[in-house]
Design an enzyme around this catalytic site. Structure first.
Site, PDB file in Angstrom:
ATOM      1  CG  ASP A   1      -7.449   0.452  10.739  1.00 24.39           C
ATOM      2  OD1 ASP A   1      -8.101   1.019  11.235  1.00 24.39           O
ATOM      3  OD2 ASP A   1      -7.666  -0.660   9.989  1.00 24.39           O
TER       4      ASP A   1
ATOM      5  CG  ASP B   1      -5.550  -3.702  -1.932  1.00 26.10           C
ATOM      6  OD1 ASP B   1      -5.142  -3.143  -0.806  1.00 26.10           O
ATOM      7  OD2 ASP B   1      -5.659  -4.751  -2.183  1.00 26.10           O
TER       8      ASP B   1
ATOM      9  NE  ARG C   1      -2.305  -3.190  -4.397  1.00 29.39           N
ATOM     10  CZ  ARG C   1      -2.163  -3.458  -3.105  1.00 29.39           C
ATOM     11  NH1 ARG C   1      -2.063  -2.394  -2.557  1.00 29.39           N
ATOM     12  NH2 ARG C   1      -2.448  -4.556  -2.614  1.00 29.39           N
TER      13      ARG C   1
ATOM     14  N   GLY D   1       0.707  -1.344   0.041  1.00 30.39           N
ATOM     15  CA  GLY D   1       0.070  -0.127   0.179  1.00 30.39           C
ATOM     16  C   GLY D   1       0.834   1.259  -0.048  1.00 30.39           C
TER      17      GLY D   1
ATOM     18  CG  PHE E   1     -11.752  -0.327   3.206  1.00 30.92           C
ATOM     19  CD1 PHE E   1     -11.049  -1.093   3.830  1.00 30.92           C
ATOM     20  CD2 PHE E   1     -11.955  -0.469   1.850  1.00 30.92           C
ATOM     21  CE1 PHE E   1      -9.971  -1.920   3.444  1.00 30.92           C
ATOM     22  CE2 PHE E   1     -10.898  -1.190   1.130  1.00 30.92           C
ATOM     23  CZ  PHE E   1      -9.981  -1.753   1.878  1.00 30.92           C
TER      24      PHE E   1
HETATM   25  P1  5GP Z   1      -3.091  -1.571  10.957  1.00 32.21           P
HETATM   26  O1  5GP Z   1      -2.143  -2.680  11.277  1.00 32.21           O
HETATM   27  O2  5GP Z   1      -2.699  -0.479  11.521  1.00 32.21           O
HETATM   28  O3  5GP Z   1      -4.765  -2.106  11.451  1.00 32.21           O
HETATM   29  O4  5GP Z   1      -3.484  -1.766   9.485  1.00 32.21           O
HETATM   30  C1  5GP Z   1      -2.544  -1.035   8.614  1.00 32.21           C
HETATM   31  C2  5GP Z   1      -2.588  -1.614   7.179  1.00 32.21           C
HETATM   32  O5  5GP Z   1      -3.966  -2.283   6.943  1.00 32.21           O
HETATM   33  C3  5GP Z   1      -2.211  -0.674   6.183  1.00 32.21           C
HETATM   34  O6  5GP Z   1      -0.837  -0.704   5.948  1.00 32.21           O
HETATM   35  C4  5GP Z   1      -2.878  -0.796   5.039  1.00 32.21           C
HETATM   36  O7  5GP Z   1      -2.578  -1.723   4.202  1.00 32.21           O
HETATM   37  C5  5GP Z   1      -4.316  -1.614   5.546  1.00 32.21           C
HETATM   38  N1  5GP Z   1      -5.454  -0.723   5.638  1.00 32.21           N
HETATM   39  C6  5GP Z   1      -5.781  -0.329   7.070  1.00 32.21           C
HETATM   40  N2  5GP Z   1      -7.003   0.599   6.910  1.00 32.21           N
HETATM   41  C7  5GP Z   1      -7.102   0.489   5.455  1.00 32.21           C
HETATM   42  C8  5GP Z   1      -8.067   1.050   4.612  1.00 32.21           C
HETATM   43  O8  5GP Z   1      -9.022   1.745   4.946  1.00 32.21           O
HETATM   44  N3  5GP Z   1      -8.002   0.699   3.066  1.00 32.21           N
HETATM   45  C9  5GP Z   1      -6.966  -0.291   2.786  1.00 32.21           C
HETATM   46  N4  5GP Z   1      -7.301  -0.377   1.382  1.00 32.21           N
HETATM   47  N5  5GP Z   1      -6.294  -0.635   3.467  1.00 32.21           N
HETATM   48  C10 5GP Z   1      -6.200  -0.554   4.928  1.00 32.21           C
END
Ligand code: 5GP
Length: 180
Positions: A106, A162, A168, A47, A155
């Protein structure tokens, strides 16, 4: 403006121009930070590839760059709660300041797991730069130091991010409609 991917509809949330402003601001802060020695930037794939490409072109400090494929999302819209790929990290990080580059923080699980992994390997410090931050779902202990913009807990896709490997390539960022 809307895009449809499969049966999901997404509406425009952050334009490419606004993204460029945020990336500029992040780069300025990184340039102004006092680094004890050139940091090793770690781009978390997939991402963060677009964010990384734009950010490094605005950096004026010496640095090196590595890519690491991590995932906590499979093909779902919610985190799986487990970070995969930490072991695929092979570059020597000992005694280096590290700057993790994340498209979106996130829950914070990804950066927290990587931070802990790196600290066990004797890095000097770990900082995090992210384009987007979801404070509503963050469960980590340390906030990202260089953060572009906070967004609601919905999201998003585009600018490298993606949904099931689609979207992407979109230059703008879109949010899932009827999320919640
Ligand atoms: P975390 O570990 O902080 O929960 O998630 C981080 C990863 O989850 C990010 O690098 C991303 O790849 C994915 N992610 C988190 N939120 C989103 C979102 O709203 N959309 C997308 N496409 N990926 C997300």
């Amino acid at each position: 403006m809307e895009v449809e991917i499969g049966e999901k509809k997404f509406r425009l949330m952050i334009t490419a121009d606004e993204i460029a402003l945020r990336v500029n601001e992040i780069a300025q802060k990184i340039n102004q930070q006092e680094w004890p020695e050139p940091p090793l930037l770690i781009c978390i794939l997939k991402g963060s590839f677009m964010f990384t490409a734009d950010l490094v072109r605005r950096l004026q400090i010496p640095h090196s760059l590595e890519f690491l494929q991590l995932s906590s999302y499979a093909n779902n819209l919610t985190s799986s709660g487990e970070v995969k790929g930490l072991d695929s990290f092979s570059v020597s990080v000992q005694n280096r300041p590290i700057l993790i580059l994340e498209d979106i923080v996130d829950t914070g699980l990804t950066i927290e797991s990587l931070r802990n992994h790196l600290l066990h390997q004797g890095v000097v410090s770990v900082h995090v730069a992210c384009l987007l931050f979801k404070p509503g779902s963050f469960k980590g202990s340390i906030l990202p130091e260089f953060c572009g913009q906070s967004i609601p807990d919905n999201f998003v896709i585009g600018y490298g991010m993606d949904v099931a490997e689609q979207g992407r390539n979109l230059p703008d960022i879109y949010v899932l409609e009827n999320a919640n």
